[in-house]
Design an enzyme around this catalytic site. Sequence first.
Site, PDB file in Angstrom:
ATOM      1  CG  MET A  47      -1.940  -0.848   1.403  1.00 45.83           C
ATOM      2  SD  MET A  47      -2.726  -0.770   2.869  1.00 45.83           S
ATOM      3  CE  MET A  47      -1.683  -1.654   4.138  1.00 45.83           C
ATOM      4  N   GLY A  80       5.374   0.652  -2.942  1.00 46.76           N
ATOM      5  CA  GLY A  80       6.186   0.566  -4.031  1.00 46.76           C
ATOM      6  C   GLY A  80       7.326   1.592  -4.006  1.00 46.76           C
ATOM      7  CD  GLU A 190      -2.977  -3.910  -8.826  1.00 45.73           C
ATOM      8  OE1 GLU A 190      -4.001  -4.619  -8.399  1.00 45.73           O
ATOM      9  OE2 GLU A 190      -1.907  -4.555  -8.999  1.00 45.73           O
ATOM     10  CE1 TYR A 192       0.740   2.919 -10.543  1.00 43.53           C
ATOM     11  CE2 TYR A 192       0.539   0.659  -9.681  1.00 43.53           C
ATOM     12  CZ  TYR A 192       0.218   2.089  -9.655  1.00 43.53           C
ATOM     13  OH  TYR A 192      -0.481   2.741  -8.684  1.00 43.53           O
ATOM     14  NE  ARG A 240      -0.396  -6.046  -6.679  1.00 43.65           N
ATOM     15  CZ  ARG A 240      -1.561  -6.816  -6.212  1.00 43.65           C
ATOM     16  NH1 ARG A 240      -1.235  -7.879  -5.300  1.00 43.65           N
ATOM     17  NH2 ARG A 240      -2.827  -6.283  -6.135  1.00 43.65           N
ATOM     18  CG  HIS A 278      -4.511   2.349 -10.472  1.00 44.54           C
ATOM     19  ND1 HIS A 278      -5.189   1.913  -9.266  1.00 44.54           N
ATOM     20  CD2 HIS A 278      -3.544   2.556 -10.297  1.00 44.54           C
ATOM     21  CE1 HIS A 278      -4.159   1.662  -8.333  1.00 44.54           C
ATOM     22  NE2 HIS A 278      -3.165   1.726  -8.991  1.00 44.54           N
ATOM     23  CD  GLN A 365     -15.882   7.358   3.347  1.00 42.75           C
ATOM     24  OE1 GLN A 365     -16.049   8.397   4.139  1.00 42.75           O
ATOM     25  NE2 GLN A 365     -17.048   6.577   3.379  1.00 42.75           N
ATOM     26  CB  CYS A 367      -6.813   3.640   2.568  1.00 41.10           C
ATOM     27  SG  CYS A 367      -8.223   3.065   2.115  1.00 41.10           S
ATOM     28  CB  CYS A 379      -7.598   3.443   8.727  1.00 40.16           C
ATOM     29  SG  CYS A 379      -9.061   2.105   8.680  1.00 40.16           S
ATOM     30  NE  ARG A 580     -26.253  19.116  -4.370  1.00 41.30           N
ATOM     31  CZ  ARG A 580     -25.358  18.334  -3.457  1.00 41.30           C
ATOM     32  NH1 ARG A 580     -24.537  17.368  -4.210  1.00 41.30           N
ATOM     33  NH2 ARG A 580     -24.936  18.801  -2.327  1.00 41.30           N
ATOM     34  CD  GLU A 671     -24.289  15.295   1.482  1.00 48.00           C
ATOM     35  OE1 GLU A 671     -25.130  15.189   1.187  1.00 48.00           O
ATOM     36  OE2 GLU A 671     -23.254  15.306   0.793  1.00 48.00           O
ATOM     37  CG  LEU A 672     -24.587   9.622   5.860  1.00 50.82           C
ATOM     38  CD1 LEU A 672     -25.022   8.359   5.128  1.00 50.82           C
ATOM     39  CD2 LEU A 672     -25.155   9.095   7.307  1.00 50.82           C
TER      40      LEU A 672
END
Length: 688
Positions: A47, A80, A190, A192, A240, A278, A365, A367, A379, A580, A671-672
């Site tokens: 990560m 990485g 991923e 890369y 990987r 990604h 949210q 990370c 986290c 909205r 909002e939450l």
Amino acid sequence: MQRKRKESEMNEHSFVMGVKAMKLAKALEPVQLGSMELRNRIMMGSMHVGMEKLEAGVERLAAFYAQRARGGAGLIVTGGAAVLPEGGMGDEYCHVCGDEQIPSWALITKAVHQEGGKIALQLFHAGRYAYKDATGLDPVAPSPLQAPINRWAPRELTADEIEMTIQAFADGAVRAQKAGFDAVEIMGSEGYLINQFLSPVTNHRQDAWGGDFERRSRFGLEVARRVRQAVGEEYPVIFRMSGLDLMPESTSMEETLRFAAMLEEAGMDALNVGIGWHESKVPTIAMMVPRGAYVWVAQQVKQAVTIPVIASNRINDLRQAEEILEEGRCDLVSMARPFLADPQIVSKSAEGRFDEVNTCIACNQACLDHIFDGRVASCLVNPAVGREKEWALVPAGVQKKVAVVGAGPAGLEAARVLAERGHQVVVFEKQQEVGGQLNYARQVPGKEEFNETLRYYRTQLARLGVELRLGVKASADALLAEGFDEAVIATGVIPRRPDISGIDLPHVVSYAQVFEKQAKAGKRVVIVGAGGIACDLSHLLVQDESISPQAAQYLLDYRILDARALQRMQLSGRQVFMLRRGKHVGTGLGKTTRWAVLANLKRHGVEMLTQIAYREITRDGVVIQQGEEERLIPADTVVIAAGATPNDQLFHELSGRLPVHLIGGAKEAGELDAKRAIWEGSAIGRVI
């Protein structure tokens, strides 16, 4: 009421894969990767966490990895480390380009080894995903094709530069050896650089490095061979690889399995199977992705090779990992974000304390959203990430009797931390259950993981002896009369009622009334507001959950319904509009998940109207002005989801009469915003 609540809690907890308590025989079994023996088969996957750019960044990283080693991870893989400056991501990411970086890395390996752990360095090159405004250099790639997630187009690598890049991977591996790493992992998935060479989507070359599969695979194989040659036969090397690109017209599964066999021939000790790019339009690690949804890919790779294969993506419970390993679908399981949520996930699970694990809910949210926004990773459910030293829990100097008013995420975390530090804590909650607005989120299809967060808090508060008073609305006089030393006010928010003519009509309700089942939505629903909570509500309203997953599988297996017909049956048939005044829908949703949420709503027929003016609410619907046109949006039910205001009355009543602290939505309506709420609860718990 107590019995019903207990039954509800048991039903929520059954979400944990439906797995029963078990011994983790296979997950905790040692495993050999080349010459290296690991103490168990659970790997902390790579990560990017971005701590390097902070003050004392290396020391922070060392403490971060050491805590995970202490918690029982079999092998840790770093974020990485760029083998060349143009392949990095600027100051936010580590490098292994020069010998001068070896001492810093050695501090990290020493810290991990002192805790009995093993750690591998990931050798990384972003290719066309590298940002010029971060590195100061032009990104490079096999072909000069711009990535849709990067505003900078890459330049094409020359043959000489390709050779230099291959050697840079080998040199980086040697530096990793010198720094004390137990292994290296070559990042080839991923989307890369290595993945870009393998895929026909990004490799349009017609020389020795592109064209047919053999030439497209050459770069990755040469990197593997050169690294193996540089570090020697005994040093463990993991590759990987991308098991599934999830990109149209990309590498086929047949080619992927051939590539896996070729990597084994090139001397790799294990294959770690990555999923998706990604830029892919398919979510792979968000909460909406079912647990273990991609293990089947690793299973196919395992059938093509004889070396150990590692499965990843949306595996967040060691009981789930045990089943996957016991079934022989892979040899190791990689968990990345679960080690953010709980550094002790392995040690707790090994002792059978599954309910005490702070489970990763895959919200992204704090990370991924942070990293892609140039911030340091943390986290949502564990804000101590990155603050391992300064936020280490220490006993309170003076033990106090503390009232926590409100059992939403802010109050629950405050109560937990206060009790951990030795305070006597009493939690007051006016509802009959804990959770606050998390109880809204967990109802939304695809967001059931929030049940795990509530299970964690219930377990922790019970373990710590926190007194929980449900169905009790605290008052200032009562708190003062009971003799509390301090109070934490976490009373949340009050839904806002905008000034629109007709808002008091009987078919107009608040989002809270719908979530709390105090109001039933009709077949035509107009939602006033289009933020995160309106998106959650829309998703809830368009789904029909009367068909259980087991029933759905039965209908498919026996061909009673095909997939398309079943999908139609799983929709409620409601027509939902979100309105909205502003330009954008879903503000407040995470950067890495917003696109998937909105795409899902559009696929289910939710209509989103922006840049409108409200004229009035009538018995027939909502009259709006959009441009020059005035129109009626028909509605049986109008739901107001237009923000909220802080519920801070009790705080003001206590101020000056008792030391009092304000946190969460009661401090600032959002909002939450569970991320901020839990952070504030954790912070105040360390102050009192």
